[in-house]
Motif scaffolding. Structure first.
Motif, PDB file in Angstrom:
ATOM      1  N   GLY A   1       0.777  -1.685   0.089  1.00 37.81           N
ATOM      2  CA  GLY A   1       0.101  -0.244   0.194  1.00 37.81           C
ATOM      3  C   GLY A   1       1.047   1.420   0.822  1.00 37.81           C
TER       4      GLY A   1
ATOM      5  N   ASN B   1       0.051  -9.656   3.698  1.00 30.93           N
ATOM      6  CA  ASN B   1      -1.601  -9.563   3.250  1.00 30.93           C
ATOM      7  C   ASN B   1      -1.854  -8.856   4.560  1.00 30.93           C
ATOM      8  OD1 ASN B   1      -3.861 -11.920   3.638  1.00 30.93           O
ATOM      9  ND2 ASN B   1      -3.816 -10.696   1.445  1.00 30.93           N
TER      10      ASN B   1
ATOM     11  N   ASP C   1      -7.165 -13.986  -0.227  1.00 23.83           N
ATOM     12  CA  ASP C   1      -6.330 -13.789   0.616  1.00 23.83           C
ATOM     13  C   ASP C   1      -5.836 -14.821   1.858  1.00 23.83           C
ATOM     14  OD1 ASP C   1      -5.947 -10.670   0.450  1.00 23.83           O
ATOM     15  OD2 ASP C   1      -8.096 -10.686   0.806  1.00 23.83           O
TER      16      ASP C   1
ATOM     17  N   ALA D   1      -3.350  -1.504   2.880  1.00 28.24           N
ATOM     18  CA  ALA D   1      -4.370  -1.029   1.698  1.00 28.24           C
ATOM     19  C   ALA D   1      -5.322   0.230   2.069  1.00 28.24           C
ATOM     20  CB  ALA D   1      -4.807  -2.954   2.125  1.00 28.24           C
TER      21      ALA D   1
ATOM     22  N   THR E   1      -3.214   3.813  -0.575  1.00 28.46           N
ATOM     23  CA  THR E   1      -2.916   3.237  -1.257  1.00 28.46           C
ATOM     24  C   THR E   1      -2.035   4.507  -2.696  1.00 28.46           C
ATOM     25  OG1 THR E   1      -3.718   1.345  -1.031  1.00 28.46           O
ATOM     26  CG2 THR E   1      -3.187   1.515  -3.547  1.00 28.46           C
TER      27      THR E   1
END
Lengths: 434, 434
Positions: free
Chosen positions: A134, A159, A196, A301, A306
């Motif tokens: 991100g 993740n 994910d 994220a 981002t």
């Protein structure tokens, strides 16, 4: 003042974040680059969809290819995700001599050779800071900040969804399905969470990191990948007893038979800095031969985080001038040769093993006998006693052993009559930052 | 292939690290920048000194000014430290149109306005990644990676010596002088450790971070500075009881009356990521309005880690071309206007207060009465009971209160007959990364 014209492909979370951020910062960015960014067109799937971020209707189109072919557009920002349409659009943009900024990890992981080669041939910028971690400037660190280093290893939590689930399991004693539901309710996990929780998203990102950290082509499929769906609450609790936490790590390092690269649930000592990265946060720990260990940590994220990475790529291009050739030395290095990725069966690791056994005399001896035959020695052991004859967990931690031997031994042990249900095997990473 | 000629000023730890690293990486760097780096001259104080890193005798000179004036030198790398000679040499280099890379935080903190203005006037690169956080690419993150953000706060551990000492006090239950001696034995602290333990080194680095994070001139002396010499083992133990660790933080944030900027021992919740940065490691936590919190962590000192940062600056200049004008937008922003730094007396904070009191009835009531009069309310309290009449510590944690009120209240409390010896006041930072 020069105006740089941008075509946005995609107007979801990240796309609308970019639009907002470019508007919010337009004065600062003009001061800092001496250019103005103008979003000239935005490709969307549905013109009528209600949007939280308002844009003049004239900016929107459903014809993404028309943006890519518009001679007036300087930089194409690809944020639609997926590999089919995105690949066509990015190819076409590069073929037409446009610069490209993308957040698309799947595209770069699965079709990186083609895309990077095309960028080199057309001498166009192809920047992708937002594809890993991100808003964390990890690609820039690899390309520029740590340029004087040979990178020896990467240990990363990339993740956020999996890390959020494991954190809830660990801190709130939830089981996997409960934590997954909570992650979905909070918007950290998709309705279809497979990308994910099966580790594929992390595998995509690791493929990109490996390419640029070690400098060479890497086949996405050669990166070993295990997800977190098999992790039980009891594994987290036993790990805790031994002083470990379980994290989904994306690991790459120089090994004896090639680059080791794998996504896996991992036992990490509690005091390890990555063991303390919680919730939806990401972190990338890079070891360079000169700098030692460097960690970069932040939100992996989200709309504005981002977008922060996407806009930093736009600024990088603007500062170098859109009419000049791109600096492609690192990209060229990353497609020149093939990296040799070691097969998972050749690696050495320490292991956490969990067996469900019938609680009767001699079981531990039977199991440790098998392990001994395969040259695997035990460093720690816990057996929960209930009552004679009931099924109880037996946990063993091993010293370093070859993966192949461990898999073979487990195959034998799983066929023992006293062993009930499949065994759990989780690798252990030791060692603190140096 | 173009050769970039470098003049090294100083050949201590960092200088010899740079020389080694440039040699070690020469092929890679040539591939990546399309240029070759050649160290043409090295200024040393003593030509005869025995050195671990061997260099051809012809490279060495004691006349640093001759390097700076050598028309053949493209980039001057200033690593001699201190402000007097370094200032003359860097000025002269810039006046002669050379690019400068420096690791000298004192110079940039105390004479930054002059030096940065000169670089702008001469349109020369003046890069300084190594001046803060050793090999951690934090300046690059501020200048480029997070360029799309308004930076709202910095919380950082940027003095490895102090962090090493506090870590030893906390983990090994040493008192301050014992831990300092160990740090000196291990080479983490100088024979004269004042720059480090009094916080001045961190104050220098924070001045640089503040200038570039918030964009403006800042007077080094306006940054409030407290060191760690007053921290006792008992403070660390009491903090631990309340769930906190003590770290020397360099903090800057946007406050109501200006930029708050201070170096101070700080109580941090144990689960805070900075509370888990141990030993000689450094870490910088930046909060941007788009990206949220980003942490960069690594070795803040040492020969090769710091050389890694210097060489990355050299590569940055080489890639842009030594004959082209430098990108000075951020530097210009950092000297254009004066930042308003808030006086420490105007800040709000939570506080840890330690009093040594005579253990007799009514003491707590007397002290809390004074605090109440100044509008300071107590959130936690611990009083160690020994025997009636003995001197015992009393620890209070407060809710948020104005610094001025706390100082006034402490002045009154220290004059109470039941209070023995000076009180301890340490600020508390709460809140985890967002």
């Amino acid at each position: 003042m020069q105006t740089i014209k941008i075509g946005l492909l995609g107007f979801g979370q990240i796309g609308s974040g970019c639009y907002t951020l470019l508007k919010m910062r337009s004065r600062d960015l003009a001061q800092q680059c001496g250019v103005r960014f103008q979003v000239k067109k935005i490709a969307v799937r549905n013109l009528r969809k209600k949007r939280q971020v308002k844009v003049p209707a004239g900016l929107l189109t459903t014809d993404a290819m028309s943006i890519v072919r518009d001679p007036d557009i300087d930089i194409v920002v690809e944020l639609i995700g997926g590999v089919t349409d995105a690949r066509k659009l990015v190819r076409e943009a590069l073929l037409r001599g446009k610069h490209v900024v993308t957040a698309n990890k799947a595209l770069l992981a699965e079709h990186g050779d083609e895309i990077f080669e095309l960028a080199c041939r057309r001498k166009s910028w192809l920047l992708f800071e937002a594809s890993v971690g991100g808003g964390i400037p990890v690609i820039k660190a690899l390309r520029e900040g740590l340029v004087a280093n040979r990178i020896d290893s990467i240990h990363s939590i990339i993740n956020g969804t999996s890390n959020y689930i494991l954190t809830r399991m660990s801190e709130d004693h939830m089981d996997f399905s409960e934590a997954l539901k909570l992650a979905q309710a909070k918007g950290y996990a998709e309705a279809d969470p497979r990308l994910d929780i099966e580790g594929i998203d992390a595998q995509h990102k690791l493929a990109i990191l490996v390419r640029f950290a070690f400098g060479g082509r890497v086949k996405f499929k050669d990166i070993h990948c295990e997800g977190i769906a098999t992790i039980r609450k009891e594994d987290i609790e036993f790990a805790e007893e031994f002083g470990y936490r379980i994290k989904l790590l994306a690991i790459a390092k120089r090994g004896h038979t090639g680059i080791e690269a794998r996504v896996q649930p991992t036992l990490l000592p509690k005091e390890h800095i990555l063991a303390n990265v919680n919730g939806a946060f990401n972190a990338v720990l890079l070891r360079g031969d000169a700098v030692g260990d460097v960690l970069l940590y932040g939100r992996g994220a989200g709309s504005l985080p981002t977008a922060s990475a996407v806009v930093s790529d736009l600024v990088d291009i603007a500062k170098r001038g859109t009419d000049r050739f791109a600096d492609l030395t690192l990209v060229m290095r990353a497609i020149r040769s093939e990296l040799r990725v070691a097969s998972i069966s050749t690696i050495l690791s320490r292991y956490y093993l969990r067996f469900h056994i019938t609680d009767q005399p001699g079981v531990l001896s039977k199991i440790s006998h098998v392990l001994g035959k395969y040259g695997i020695s035990i460093s720690d052991c816990v057996q929960k006693i209930r009552s004679q004859g009931s099924v109880v967990p037996l946990i063993l931690l091993t010293h370093e052993a070859p993966e192949r031997s461990v898999r073979e031994a487990i195959g034998v042990i799983d066929r023992l009559r006293v062993v009930r249900g499949p065994s759990q095997v989780i690798r252990i990473e030791s060692g603190s930052p140096q």
